[in-house]
Every structure is written in C-alpha cells, then in structure tokens.
Enzyme design. Structure first.
Site, mmCIF file in Angstrom:
data_model
loop_
_atom_site.group_PDB
_atom_site.id
_atom_site.type_symbol
_atom_site.label_atom_id
_atom_site.label_comp_id
_atom_site.label_asym_id
_atom_site.label_seq_id
_atom_site.Cartn_x
_atom_site.Cartn_y
_atom_site.Cartn_z
ATOM 1 N N SER A 175 6.385 8.286 -0.410
ATOM 2 C CA SER A 175 5.699 9.403 -0.906
ATOM 3 C C SER A 175 6.572 10.455 -0.244
ATOM 4 O O SER A 175 6.239 11.670 -0.893
ATOM 5 C CB SER A 175 4.301 9.226 -0.555
ATOM 6 N N HIS A 223 6.776 5.544 -7.059
ATOM 7 C CA HIS A 223 5.867 6.192 -6.308
ATOM 8 C C HIS A 223 4.427 6.107 -7.021
ATOM 9 O O HIS A 223 4.198 6.573 -7.863
ATOM 10 C CB HIS A 223 6.014 7.610 -5.944
ATOM 11 N N GLU A 248 5.338 7.530 -10.333
ATOM 12 C CA GLU A 248 6.564 8.641 -10.321
ATOM 13 C C GLU A 248 7.897 7.488 -10.611
ATOM 14 O O GLU A 248 7.851 6.724 -9.572
ATOM 15 C CB GLU A 248 6.678 9.445 -9.616
ATOM 16 N N ASN A 252 3.101 15.798 -5.762
ATOM 17 C CA ASN A 252 3.035 16.699 -4.362
ATOM 18 C C ASN A 252 3.653 18.070 -4.437
ATOM 19 O O ASN A 252 3.223 18.980 -3.704
ATOM 20 C CB ASN A 252 3.383 15.806 -3.497
HETATM 21 N N1 LIG Z 1 -1.511 5.277 1.414
HETATM 22 C C1 LIG Z 1 -1.174 6.042 0.470
HETATM 23 O O1 LIG Z 1 -1.951 7.057 0.006
HETATM 24 C C2 LIG Z 1 0.355 6.242 -0.105
HETATM 25 C C3 LIG Z 1 0.630 6.410 -1.471
HETATM 26 C C4 LIG Z 1 1.720 6.574 -1.952
HETATM 27 C C5 LIG Z 1 2.736 6.025 -1.389
HETATM 28 N N2 LIG Z 1 2.556 5.613 0.107
HETATM 29 C C6 LIG Z 1 3.738 4.992 0.653
HETATM 30 O O2 LIG Z 1 3.581 3.581 0.842
HETATM 31 C C7 LIG Z 1 4.108 2.974 1.827
HETATM 32 C C8 LIG Z 1 3.200 2.120 2.511
HETATM 33 O O3 LIG Z 1 2.146 2.837 2.656
HETATM 34 P P1 LIG Z 1 0.634 2.244 2.946
HETATM 35 O O4 LIG Z 1 -0.588 3.249 2.879
HETATM 36 O O5 LIG Z 1 0.387 0.997 2.145
HETATM 37 O O6 LIG Z 1 0.673 1.630 4.467
HETATM 38 P P2 LIG Z 1 0.133 0.187 5.505
HETATM 39 O O7 LIG Z 1 0.043 0.420 6.656
HETATM 40 O O8 LIG Z 1 -1.285 0.020 4.631
HETATM 41 O O9 LIG Z 1 0.806 -1.021 4.780
HETATM 42 C C9 LIG Z 1 2.299 -1.114 5.135
HETATM 43 C C10 LIG Z 1 2.633 -2.454 5.287
HETATM 44 O O10 LIG Z 1 3.910 -2.741 5.391
HETATM 45 C C11 LIG Z 1 4.187 -3.828 6.542
HETATM 46 N N3 LIG Z 1 5.412 -3.470 7.202
HETATM 47 C C12 LIG Z 1 5.752 -2.516 8.014
HETATM 48 N N4 LIG Z 1 6.822 -2.460 8.321
HETATM 49 C C13 LIG Z 1 7.373 -3.541 7.760
HETATM 50 C C14 LIG Z 1 9.034 -4.099 7.637
HETATM 51 N N5 LIG Z 1 9.825 -3.610 8.245
HETATM 52 N N6 LIG Z 1 8.972 -5.164 6.816
HETATM 53 C C15 LIG Z 1 7.967 -5.780 5.878
HETATM 54 N N7 LIG Z 1 6.823 -5.252 6.118
HETATM 55 C C16 LIG Z 1 6.388 -4.098 6.874
HETATM 56 C C17 LIG Z 1 2.863 -3.447 7.600
HETATM 57 O O11 LIG Z 1 2.862 -4.795 8.154
HETATM 58 C C18 LIG Z 1 1.795 -3.305 6.556
HETATM 59 O O12 LIG Z 1 1.164 -4.614 5.810
HETATM 60 C C19 LIG Z 1 4.786 4.111 2.823
HETATM 61 O O13 LIG Z 1 5.894 4.433 2.489
HETATM 62 C C20 LIG Z 1 3.681 5.357 2.209
HETATM 63 O O14 LIG Z 1 4.274 6.690 2.545
HETATM 64 C C21 LIG Z 1 1.421 5.621 0.662
#
Ligand SMILES: NC(=O)c1ccc[n+]([C@@H]2O[C@H](COP(=O)([O-])OP(=O)(O)OC[C@H]3O[C@@H](n4cnc5c(N)ncnc54)[C@H](O)[C@@H]3O)[C@@H](O)[C@H]2O)c1
Length: 504
Positions: free
Chosen positions: A120, A141, A153, A191
């Site tokens: 993001s 995204h 996106e 954003n």
């Molecule tokens: N939460 C939001 O609102 C949101 C919105 C858009 C984008 N994002 C992006 O999405 C991504 C994930 O966010 P999230 O909220 O789902 O996080 P999350 O913590 O819920 O999930 C991340 C997952 O990735 C796993 N993980 C971590 N490192 C890893 C690795 N090296 N290899 C394999 N698995 C791994 C973790 O165990 C976890 O299950 C981030 O880049 C975040 O910036 C999040």
C-alpha cells in the site's frame, strides 16, 4: 476462463485471504502460501466458513461453493507455486522482506509468470528492481475488506512491460472489481487523492483556529455530503496508521506544501489518543459509539433590518427568502442603512475581504456559505471586531426555521468550500501528472474512499471557475503555495471545459 488460470497468493492474512477468495470466485485455481506454519490451511478453513455463510444467505449456490473450495490448495513451501501464471504477494509491509520474497519467487515460477505486490505504500519499482525480470512485476493494491471494496489499483512500475497491467485489470473484472490503472507514484491514486480532506481540515482547525474539529466534521457531512467528517475518519482509521502515512507522503513528495502534515497528529499519537480502537481520539468512543457533541446554542435576538449581498443572484434570493420566512425586514439599496445587519454570501473570500470589497461596515457584517445550498446546515462567520449583537442576531435569524447553524471564525472559503476546493485541486494535479486517467481517478476515490462523487466530477458539479476562485482567494490571503491551482484546473476553468476532460 479467467485471465489467469492458476494464481499463487503469498501471505494469506487479512488481505491475502480476501485476494484468494476473489481469485477462486473468478474461477482460478489458487495456491496459498504463508510463512506461518499452518497459516495457509487456516486461511482455507476460514474461506470455507465464509463461503458456507454466503450459501446459507442464498448469495452463492452450493455447487459454486463446492467448486470454489475445490480450487484451493495450501502450499507447504514456496516451491509449490511453480506452475502459477500469476503470484500476488500480500506479506508484511517491509521493502527488504518483499524484495527477498520476489527473488525467491523468481527462482520457482516460469518466465511468463506475472508477479504482483499488494503493497500500500512501498515503491513497486523498488520491489521489482530486485528481480531478474522487473518487466513482469506490477502493483496490485486491494482495499480492506477485499470482497466488499470492489476496487483495485493496478500499478505500472518504471520497468513494467506493456500488457501486464491490462491482464491484471482484466482479471479484476473477472471477480467483479473496478481496476484503476496508474503509474507508480507515492500513494498511488486513492491514498494520494485522499490527502486533501484531512490536511485542509487540520489547516482550518489548527493552523488558523477558525473552527472546532466537531464543527468541521458537521459542515463537511451536512454541506458537502461526506459520510464521515475528517476527524471522525481519523478516529476510525486510527492515528498509528494515518499519522505515519501522512508523514511518509510528505517526505516522498519532497515537501509538497499541499501535503504538509500538522504537528497536532504527532502530538495526539504520542498521547495515545489513537481513535476509536483506543476508546479516545478526537471523540470519546464507548459502547454507544462515538460521543455526540451538542450543537452551538442558539441565541435570542429581536428582528432587525437585514441587507443582503451575494456574489451570485440565486444565493441572494435564497437568503432573502429565509430572512422573509423568519419575519425579519429585508432592506435594499446600494448601501446598508445604519442599523441593518449586513449578510453576505462570498465565494472563497473571508468576511473581512467581503466587507472591504463591498465597502460596507465590517462590524455589522456576517458571511454565510451558500455554495452547497442552505437547507441542511448554515455556516456563518464574521470579521474580527464584529459587534457580537449583530453576529448573534445572524445566528438567531438563520436558526429560526430549525436548521442547525455553525458559527466559525473568519476563514477564506468557510469550511466546505476550501476543503472541497483542495480535494478537487489535488485530483486535478494528479490528472495533470498523468498518474491515472480522470475517469480512473474519480472511480478510485468514490469506491476506495466512499466520497459522494469523484473529485473531478465534484469539481464539475460546482464549476471549475468557482473552484479556481476559491483557491485564488485562499492563496491571496495566506500566500501559502498549498493553494496554487493545478494547471489542469486553471486551463479548464479558463476554457470553460469540464475537469473530467482528458487530453487528446
Ligand atoms: N490491511 C490493510 O488494510 C491493507 C490494505 C491494502 C494493502 N495492504 C498491504 O497488504 C499486505 C498484507 O497486509 P495484511 O493487512 O493482510 O497483513 P496480515 O498481517 O494480516 O497478513 C500478512 C500475512 O503474511 C504472512 N507473512 C509475513 N511475512 C511473510 C513472508 N516473508 N512470506 C510469507 N508469508 C509471510 C503472515 O504470516 C500473515 O499471515 C501489506 O503489504 C499491507 O501493506 C494492507
């Protein structure tokens, strides 16, 4: 057939789980990998429950659920993603960890597999730069929660090959999302476009002390039609999330004054006033939800003659009708008589500038914001040194029919005019920078931020010339380059074109 038939998802937490759901519902086979042992199987189980719930509500057939479940395969290692034609990464938001993951992926997938990151805030180009074939890497995204936020996106990095974003966009349509195609730039579309709402609100409240945060929220909800005011939104998002994003955007755009953060958010973050999740942000949050702050009390005042001037004849008519309905006498003539309350409806200018422009006494003058209509809430302001009896009279007059009135200190563009103009200007400049097309900017903001309209369409509904006038007045008073109009806006305003007009 979906655009991609076998999709890998790496990191199946909050976002990855939703992405898996979309890909499977589109008809792709999905391989799930998570670094946490048991994480992939847990995601498969969660999705099973989700789909069973949809079937119970009649939103999916039993056959579709069975087929979707059969498409999921939890992976024991990254090597199980070998046969994928698309891999979407949704792991921790850390550039180095993402780069290592992409390098590891390249070692297992075929040469034509597309690699996408759900980052993001990181640079897609910087993630891709670690790869042997950066041309196959793009940003993808999604928004939280993925199944409900039907926008994604699709981001072209500096070296992404032509055609990649088109395929990712087509895949988005397969699962019913609106793809937004944009170039890699800080904040992408949503954003970036969302910066103006909070920063201009903070400018009004903190930098100018013109209104309280609750009054800013009310004005933007009732006048401009936003679902939540900027301070309510900050409470919902939580300051530990939004404050660092604001700082980072400002740094990434090398100090662009339009994105200048306010010291207030850092202070409140330090104080633990995070918002809804902490029980206390700008508002207190309890079991009954957000606290309700009382409206400003309505003073009592006897009718007195009212002299009205407005930059637009329709606004004058509307104000005169309200005055007459309240039973107060309307006086006309080139100059207001000595005892009259002077009511003006400026565009962009503050009450002080309105008094100066009309050559009328400032101490009896009250300005009212008529740009968004006067039906739901009326925002009024007076110049410094105004006679309180006249300000209170105006407050009583405009509240006489029960419409809520918000009194603020003198402010160029009141609240709603300046916040909306700021949002329109930022979106115009995004179009100017070719970050995305006007239609994509508008749809991204409507779907990603829930604004009542896309910012460019909003600007067109108001009129590009009026937006330009508001910005000019703000710039004149403050000298702050944050209000400089985008060339996109300026040209369309002077040519009488819509802000949504793309260039040939
Ligand atoms: N939460 C939001 O609102 C949101 C919105 C858009 C984008 N994002 C992006 O999405 C991504 C994930 O966010 P999230 O909220 O789902 O996080 P999350 O913590 O819920 O999930 C991340 C997952 O990735 C796993 N993980 C971590 N490192 C890893 C690795 N090296 N290899 C394999 N698995 C791994 C973790 O165990 C976890 O299950 C981030 O880049 C975040 O910036 C999040």
């Amino acid at each position: 057939m979906p655009q991609f038939s076998k999709v890998g998802v790496v990191g199946v937490g909050a976002m990855g789980g939703g992405i898996v759901q979309m890909a499977a519902q589109a008809g792709a086979d999905v391989v799930l990998f998570d670094a946490r042992p048991g994480g992939a199987q847990a995601a498969v189980d969660r999705l099973g429950t989700t789909w069973d719930g949809l079937a119970a509500k009649g939103r999916m057939t039993a056959e579709a659920v069975a087929a979707a479940k059969a498409r999921l395969t939890p992976a024991a290692s990254l090597a199980d993603l070998a046969g994928c034609d698309l891999v979407i990464e949704a792991i921790v938001e850390d550039l180095e960890v993402k780069r290592q993951t992409f390098v590891a992926l390249e070692a297992v997938v075929g040469p034509d597999c597309v690699l996408a990151s759900n980052t993001s805030s990181l640079s897609v180009t910087a993630i891709a730069a670690a790869c042997a074939r950066p041309e196959r890497v793009a940003g993808y995204h999604f928004f939280n929660p993925v199944p409900l936020m039907k926008v994604v996106e699709v981001i072209d990095g500096a070296r992404t090959a032509p055609g990649i974003s088109g395929r990712l966009a087509a895949f988005a349509r397969d699962y019913g999302h609106r793809p937004i195609t944009c170039i890699d730039s800080p904040g992408f579309v949503v954003n970036h476009a969302g910066r103006g709402f909070g920063t201009e609100a903070l400018q009004i409240v903190v930098a100018e002390g013109a209104a309280s945060y609750a009054d800013v929220d009310r004005a933007l909800r009732d006048q401009a039609g936003f679902r939540l005011g900027p301070f309510e939104l900050l409470d919902l998002t939580a300051l530990d999330v939004s404050q660092p994003v604001g700082e980072s955007m400002y740094r990434q755009f090398y100090g662009e004054p339009r994105f200048r953060p306010s010291w207030l958010l850092k202070q409140r973050l330090d104080a633990g006033l995070l918002g809804r999740k902490a029980g206390r942000g700008f508002y207190a949050h309890g079991p009954e939800g957000q606290e309700k702050l009382p409206e400003q009390p309505v003073p009592k005042a006897d009718p007195r003659p009212v002299w009205v001037a407005a930059v637009e004849p329709a606004w004058r008519d509307e104000i005169v009708a309200i005055v007459k309905a309240a039973g107060w006498p309307v006086v006309s003539g080139p100059q207001p008589p000595d005892d009259a309350l002077i009511v003006v409806a400026p565009l962009g200018h503050d009450a002080t500038a309105a008094a100066e422009g009309l050559q009328v006494p400032a101490n009896r003058l009250v300005a009212i914001d008529a740009l968004f209509g006067l039906g739901k809430r009326r925002v009024i302001m007076a110049p410094p040194g105004a006679d309180p009896a006249f300000v209170e009279a105006a407050h009583a007059l405009f509240a006489a029919d029960g419409t809520p009135v918000t009194r603020i200190h003198d402010s160029a563009g009141f609240i709603a005019q300046r916040v909306v103009a700021t949002i329109v200007n930022i979106a115009s400049d995004m179009a100017q920078q070719r970050i995305a097309s006007p239609a994509d900017i508008d749809d991204a903001v409507r779907l990603g931020l829930g604004y009542p309209q896309g910012p460019l369409a909003f600007g067109d509904a108001i009129g590009a010339d009026r937006i330009a006038a508001i910005l000019a007045a703000l710039g004149n008073l403050s000298g702050d380059p944050r209000y400089r109009p985008s060339p996109w806006l300026r040209r369309r305003a002077s040519l009488g074109l819509k802000l949504t007009t793309a260039e040939a």
